[in-house]
Design an enzyme around this catalytic site. Structure first.
Site, short mmCIF file in Angstrom:
data_model
loop_
_atom_site.label_atom_id
_atom_site.label_comp_id
_atom_site.label_asym_id
_atom_site.label_seq_id
_atom_site.Cartn_x
_atom_site.Cartn_y
_atom_site.Cartn_z
N GLY A 46 0.77 -1.25 0.00
CA GLY A 46 0.00 0.00 0.00
C GLY A 46 0.80 1.29 0.00
CD GLU A 101 0.65 0.58 6.91
OE1 GLU A 101 0.97 0.49 5.72
OE2 GLU A 101 0.29 -0.40 7.60
CG ASP A 102 -1.41 1.66 3.14
OD1 ASP A 102 -1.28 1.34 4.35
OD2 ASP A 102 -1.94 0.89 2.32
CG ASP A 105 -8.70 0.37 9.88
OD1 ASP A 105 -9.44 1.16 10.45
OD2 ASP A 105 -9.11 -0.66 9.32
CB THR A 109 -0.66 -3.48 10.39
OG1 THR A 109 -1.87 -4.11 10.05
CG2 THR A 109 0.43 -3.87 9.43
CE LYS A 133 -10.11 3.64 7.15
NZ LYS A 133 -10.63 2.28 6.87
NE ARG A 167 -2.04 -2.81 -4.34
CZ ARG A 167 -2.09 -2.99 -3.01
NH1 ARG A 167 -2.04 -1.96 -2.20
NH2 ARG A 167 -2.22 -4.22 -2.52
P1 IMP Z 1 -4.69 -2.06 10.75
O1 IMP Z 1 -3.80 -3.17 11.17
O2 IMP Z 1 -6.12 -2.32 11.07
O3 IMP Z 1 -4.24 -0.70 11.22
O4 IMP Z 1 -4.69 -2.07 9.17
C1 IMP Z 1 -3.73 -1.45 8.43
C2 IMP Z 1 -3.71 -2.00 7.01
O5 IMP Z 1 -5.05 -2.31 6.58
C3 IMP Z 1 -3.20 -0.96 6.07
O6 IMP Z 1 -1.85 -1.18 5.80
C4 IMP Z 1 -4.03 -1.17 4.83
O7 IMP Z 1 -3.37 -2.06 3.96
C5 IMP Z 1 -5.28 -1.82 5.28
N1 IMP Z 1 -6.41 -0.86 5.35
C6 IMP Z 1 -7.00 -0.35 6.45
N2 IMP Z 1 -7.97 0.50 6.13
C7 IMP Z 1 -8.01 0.53 4.78
C8 IMP Z 1 -8.81 1.26 3.84
O8 IMP Z 1 -9.70 2.07 4.16
N3 IMP Z 1 -8.52 1.03 2.53
C9 IMP Z 1 -7.54 0.19 2.10
N4 IMP Z 1 -6.78 -0.50 2.95
C10 IMP Z 1 -7.00 -0.33 4.28
MG MG Z 2 -1.19 -2.19 3.92
#
Ligand code: IMP
Ligand code: MG
Length: 177
Positions: A46, A101-102, A105, A109, A133, A167
């Site tokens: 991402g 990181e992109d 959320d 991760t 977020k 993407r």
């Molecule tokens: P986390 O572990 O829940 O913080 O998720 C992080 C990863 O989930 C990011 O690196 C993204 O690849 C993916 N992700 C989370 N939210 C989105 C979104 O709204 N669109 C696309 N990918 C997302």
């Molecule tokens: Mg990702």
């Protein structure tokens, strides 16, 4: 041209450029007195477009590395099961590291990767994300450089995907699932 299923453009190309320039300036200021090159680690896939733009806005000596972790499979809901798929080549001990990181959320991760990198005893570790977020956060993780806080919507474009699609969109849009 707007793609099907994109209900709203959340961040335009112009705004993306402004955000990345501002972040590059902040990061440049922070790393004004490096001992060795900064190691900028992008989380694939991402972050690859954001990384490419961001490093060209950082006025400091740097090297680039990448790491692949997977947590989502093909879905849109974080499973919390974070796996290291491909590790960095660089030795991180004693080095200044910027993790890119992109989007953060739930934070699971990022939290996991931060823990892993800290175990390798870098001189410093800072975190950087294009999108954030805050309302979806489950794991507590510090974000040092943040592009933009967004609502808890699923977004695609500028490197962000849904099942590996979208993407290449030059903007960030909200995907109607
Ligand atoms: P986390 O572990 O829940 O913080 O998720 C992080 C990863 O989930 C990011 O690196 C993204 O690849 C993916 N992700 C989370 N939210 C989105 C979104 O709204 N669109 C696309 N990918 C997302
Ligand atoms: Mg990702």
């Amino acid at each position: 041209m707007q793609q099907p299923n994109i209900t709203q453009i959340l961040i335009s190309e112009d705004e993306i450029q402004q955000i990345v320039q501002r972040m590059g300036a902040e990061i440049t200021t922070h790393y004004s007195s490096l001992e060795k090159e900064l190691i900028v680690i992008g989380l694939l896939r991402g972050s690859f477009i954001f990384m490419a733009d961001l490093i060209r806005e950082i006025q400091a000596p740097l090297v680039v590395d990448f790491m692949t972790v997977s947590s989502y499979g093909d879905g849109t809901v974080s499973s919390g099961d974070v796996k290291i798929v491909m590790d960095v080549d660089s030795s991180l001990e004693g080095r200044d590291v910027l993790l890119v990181e992109d989007i953060v959320d739930t934070g699971r991760t990022f939290a996991k990767v931060v823990r892993m990198i800290n175990n390798r005893k870098p001189r410093s570790l800072k975190t950087c994300t294009f999108l954030n977020k805050p309302s979806a956060r489950i794991s507590d993780v510090q974000v040092d450089f943040c592009g933009k806080d967004i609502p808890d919507e699923f977004v695609v474009g500028y490197g962000l995907d849904y099942s590996q699609r979208y993407r290449e969109l030059p903007y960030v849009g909200i995907l109607q699932l």
